[in-house]
Motif scaffolding. Structure first.
Motif, PDB file in Angstrom:
ATOM      1  N   LEU A  68      -5.609   1.624   2.724  1.00 50.08           N
ATOM      2  CA  LEU A  68      -4.744   1.738   3.838  1.00 50.08           C
ATOM      3  C   LEU A  68      -3.898   3.289   3.594  1.00 50.08           C
ATOM      4  O   LEU A  68      -3.851   3.929   2.564  1.00 50.08           O
ATOM      5  N   SER A  69      -3.558   3.616   4.682  1.00 54.85           N
ATOM      6  CA  SER A  69      -2.900   4.816   4.690  1.00 54.85           C
ATOM      7  C   SER A  69      -1.548   4.863   5.523  1.00 54.85           C
ATOM      8  O   SER A  69      -1.360   4.087   6.614  1.00 54.85           O
ATOM      9  N   CYS A  70      -0.531   5.552   5.002  1.00 50.50           N
ATOM     10  CA  CYS A  70       0.766   5.522   5.454  1.00 50.50           C
ATOM     11  C   CYS A  70       1.129   7.174   5.893  1.00 50.50           C
ATOM     12  O   CYS A  70       1.132   7.891   5.121  1.00 50.50           O
ATOM     13  N   SER A  71       0.964   7.152   7.113  1.00 52.63           N
ATOM     14  CA  SER A  71       1.382   8.730   7.772  1.00 52.63           C
ATOM     15  C   SER A  71       2.573   9.005   8.081  1.00 52.63           C
ATOM     16  O   SER A  71       3.214   8.023   8.829  1.00 52.63           O
ATOM     17  N   VAL A  72       3.246   9.921   7.423  1.00 49.39           N
ATOM     18  CA  VAL A  72       4.680  10.113   7.502  1.00 49.39           C
ATOM     19  C   VAL A  72       5.085  11.588   8.279  1.00 49.39           C
ATOM     20  O   VAL A  72       4.372  12.593   7.943  1.00 49.39           O
ATOM     21  N   SER A  73       6.234  11.380   9.052  1.00 45.95           N
ATOM     22  CA  SER A  73       6.584  12.322   9.892  1.00 45.95           C
ATOM     23  C   SER A  73       8.142  12.414   9.656  1.00 45.95           C
ATOM     24  O   SER A  73       8.816  11.275   9.748  1.00 45.95           O
ATOM     25  N   GLY A  74       8.741  13.638   9.484  1.00 47.88           N
ATOM     26  CA  GLY A  74      10.255  13.495   9.425  1.00 47.88           C
ATOM     27  C   GLY A  74      10.802  13.784   8.115  1.00 47.88           C
ATOM     28  O   GLY A  74      12.112  13.785   8.057  1.00 47.88           O
ATOM     29  N   THR A  75      10.069  13.563   7.236  1.00 46.17           N
ATOM     30  CA  THR A  75      10.570  13.565   5.935  1.00 46.17           C
ATOM     31  C   THR A  75       9.048  13.821   4.983  1.00 46.17           C
ATOM     32  O   THR A  75       7.905  13.648   5.245  1.00 46.17           O
ATOM     33  N   ASP A  76       9.410  14.600   3.784  1.00 49.51           N
ATOM     34  CA  ASP A  76       8.318  14.936   3.101  1.00 49.51           C
ATOM     35  C   ASP A  76       7.987  13.815   1.977  1.00 49.51           C
ATOM     36  O   ASP A  76       9.021  13.158   1.214  1.00 49.51           O
ATOM     37  N   VAL A  77       6.699  13.221   1.712  1.00 51.64           N
ATOM     38  CA  VAL A  77       6.568  12.101   1.053  1.00 51.64           C
ATOM     39  C   VAL A  77       6.847  12.573  -0.396  1.00 51.64           C
ATOM     40  O   VAL A  77       7.053  11.661  -1.253  1.00 51.64           O
ATOM     41  N   ILE A  78       6.757  13.906  -0.658  1.00 55.27           N
ATOM     42  CA  ILE A  78       6.960  14.378  -2.377  1.00 55.27           C
ATOM     43  C   ILE A  78       8.327  14.508  -2.762  1.00 55.27           C
ATOM     44  O   ILE A  78       8.701  14.514  -3.851  1.00 55.27           O
ATOM     45  N   SER A  79       9.056  14.104  -1.672  1.00 58.76           N
ATOM     46  CA  SER A  79      10.714  14.011  -1.890  1.00 58.76           C
ATOM     47  C   SER A  79      11.135  12.784  -1.661  1.00 58.76           C
ATOM     48  O   SER A  79      12.456  12.654  -1.559  1.00 58.76           O
ATOM     49  N   ALA A  80      10.664  11.787  -1.511  1.00 59.81           N
ATOM     50  CA  ALA A  80      10.851  10.507  -1.359  1.00 59.81           C
ATOM     51  C   ALA A  80      10.147   9.359  -1.943  1.00 59.81           C
ATOM     52  O   ALA A  80       9.132   9.819  -2.572  1.00 59.81           O
ATOM     53  N   HIS A  81      10.722   7.974  -2.118  1.00 57.29           N
ATOM     54  CA  HIS A  81      10.135   7.134  -2.532  1.00 57.29           C
ATOM     55  C   HIS A  81       9.258   6.342  -1.628  1.00 57.29           C
ATOM     56  O   HIS A  81       9.952   5.944  -0.376  1.00 57.29           O
ATOM     57  N   VAL A  82       8.002   6.129  -1.834  1.00 61.75           N
ATOM     58  CA  VAL A  82       7.402   5.299  -0.863  1.00 61.75           C
ATOM     59  C   VAL A  82       6.620   4.212  -1.263  1.00 61.75           C
ATOM     60  O   VAL A  82       6.046   4.083  -2.452  1.00 61.75           O
ATOM     61  N   ALA A  83       6.736   3.162  -0.548  1.00 63.70           N
ATOM     62  CA  ALA A  83       6.312   1.761  -1.316  1.00 63.70           C
ATOM     63  C   ALA A  83       5.473   1.114  -0.098  1.00 63.70           C
ATOM     64  O   ALA A  83       5.385   1.438   1.042  1.00 63.70           O
ATOM     65  N   TRP A  84       4.662   0.193  -0.670  1.00 58.82           N
ATOM     66  CA  TRP A  84       3.814  -0.895   0.233  1.00 58.82           C
ATOM     67  C   TRP A  84       4.395  -2.160   0.189  1.00 58.82           C
ATOM     68  O   TRP A  84       4.517  -2.605  -1.356  1.00 58.82           O
ATOM     69  N   TRP A  85       4.657  -2.649   1.009  1.00 60.94           N
ATOM     70  CA  TRP A  85       4.886  -4.037   1.012  1.00 60.94           C
ATOM     71  C   TRP A  85       3.937  -4.946   2.050  1.00 60.94           C
ATOM     72  O   TRP A  85       3.382  -4.554   2.612  1.00 60.94           O
ATOM     73  N   ARG A  86       3.971  -6.335   1.734  1.00 65.65           N
ATOM     74  CA  ARG A  86       3.135  -7.164   2.378  1.00 65.65           C
ATOM     75  C   ARG A  86       3.896  -8.445   2.727  1.00 65.65           C
ATOM     76  O   ARG A  86       4.716  -8.990   1.874  1.00 65.65           O
ATOM     77  N   GLN A  87       3.228  -9.247   3.861  1.00 64.42           N
ATOM     78  CA  GLN A  87       3.995 -10.463   4.553  1.00 64.42           C
ATOM     79  C   GLN A  87       3.010 -11.083   4.638  1.00 64.42           C
ATOM     80  O   GLN A  87       2.340 -10.941   5.864  1.00 64.42           O
ATOM     81  N   ALA A  88       2.699 -12.466   3.995  1.00 62.40           N
ATOM     82  CA  ALA A  88       1.642 -13.215   4.671  1.00 62.40           C
ATOM     83  C   ALA A  88       2.451 -14.475   5.467  1.00 62.40           C
ATOM     84  O   ALA A  88       3.602 -14.408   5.548  1.00 62.40           O
ATOM     85  N   PRO A  89       1.693 -14.985   6.260  1.00 68.39           N
ATOM     86  CA  PRO A  89       2.138 -15.975   7.204  1.00 68.39           C
ATOM     87  C   PRO A  89       3.070 -17.158   6.334  1.00 68.39           C
ATOM     88  O   PRO A  89       2.554 -17.510   5.497  1.00 68.39           O
ATOM     89  N   GLU A  90       4.144 -17.301   6.864  1.00 66.72           N
ATOM     90  CA  GLU A  90       4.996 -18.252   6.411  1.00 66.72           C
ATOM     91  C   GLU A  90       5.603 -17.977   4.916  1.00 66.72           C
ATOM     92  O   GLU A  90       5.882 -18.604   4.300  1.00 66.72           O
ATOM     93  N   HIS A  91       5.458 -16.689   4.606  1.00 66.92           N
ATOM     94  CA  HIS A  91       6.058 -16.351   3.416  1.00 66.92           C
ATOM     95  C   HIS A  91       6.896 -15.042   3.476  1.00 66.92           C
ATOM     96  O   HIS A  91       6.909 -14.213   4.582  1.00 66.92           O
ATOM     97  N   GLN A  92       7.762 -14.804   2.494  1.00 68.76           N
ATOM     98  CA  GLN A  92       8.771 -13.713   2.479  1.00 68.76           C
ATOM     99  C   GLN A  92       7.919 -12.357   2.386  1.00 68.76           C
ATOM    100  O   GLN A  92       6.914 -12.205   1.462  1.00 68.76           O
ATOM    101  N   ARG A  93       8.327 -11.375   2.817  1.00 66.76           N
ATOM    102  CA  ARG A  93       7.872  -9.988   2.632  1.00 66.76           C
ATOM    103  C   ARG A  93       7.827  -9.680   0.976  1.00 66.76           C
ATOM    104  O   ARG A  93       9.053  -9.871   0.477  1.00 66.76           O
TER     105      ARG A  93
END
Length: 117
Positions: free
Chosen positions: A20-45
């Motif tokens: 998976l890729s997350c393309s970011v604009s408007g801020t630099d990824v090297i100066s931010a915290h970047v995370a992946w989350w997931r949400q399955a059906p009928e489950h919390q993120r």
């Protein structure tokens, strides 16, 4: 305006890999915290993985040893390499950016990952 666009989701068999890729604009990824989350059906993120502004990484126990989060400052993207996928990894995967100069958080629209047995 910070914007995130996820890509790379799809349908695979158990044991296969996806990136998976997350393309970011408007801020630099090297100066931010970047995370992946997931949400399955009928489950919390739920939290999956994070790469901090320092480059430190952390993972949920459920994915530790199978998933790897990396960033590319030149392309301003953060990727999630997912290996040995399991049926229970099926979910919509979201990218989240937390800026640090002023603490704000942003979410992408999500990308579907489906793992079948």
């Amino acid at each position: 305006q910070v914007q995130l666009v996820e890509s790379g989701g799809g349908s695979v068999q158990a044991g296969e890999s996806l990136r998976l890729s997350c393309s970011v604009s408007g801020t630099d990824v090297i100066s931010a915290h970047v995370a992946w989350w997931r949400q399955a059906p009928e489950h919390q993120r739920e939290f999956v993985a994070i790469i901090s502004k320092t480059g430190a990484t952390d993972y949920a126990n459920a994915v530790k040893g199978r998933f790897t989060i990396t960033r590319d400052g030149a392309r301003n993207t953060v990727s999630l390499q997912m290996s040995s996928l399991k049926v229970e990894d099926t979910a919509v995967y979201y990218c989240k950016v937390v800026t640090t100069h002023i603490v704000l958080e942003y979410w992408g629209q999500g990308t579907q990952v489906t793992v079948s047995s």
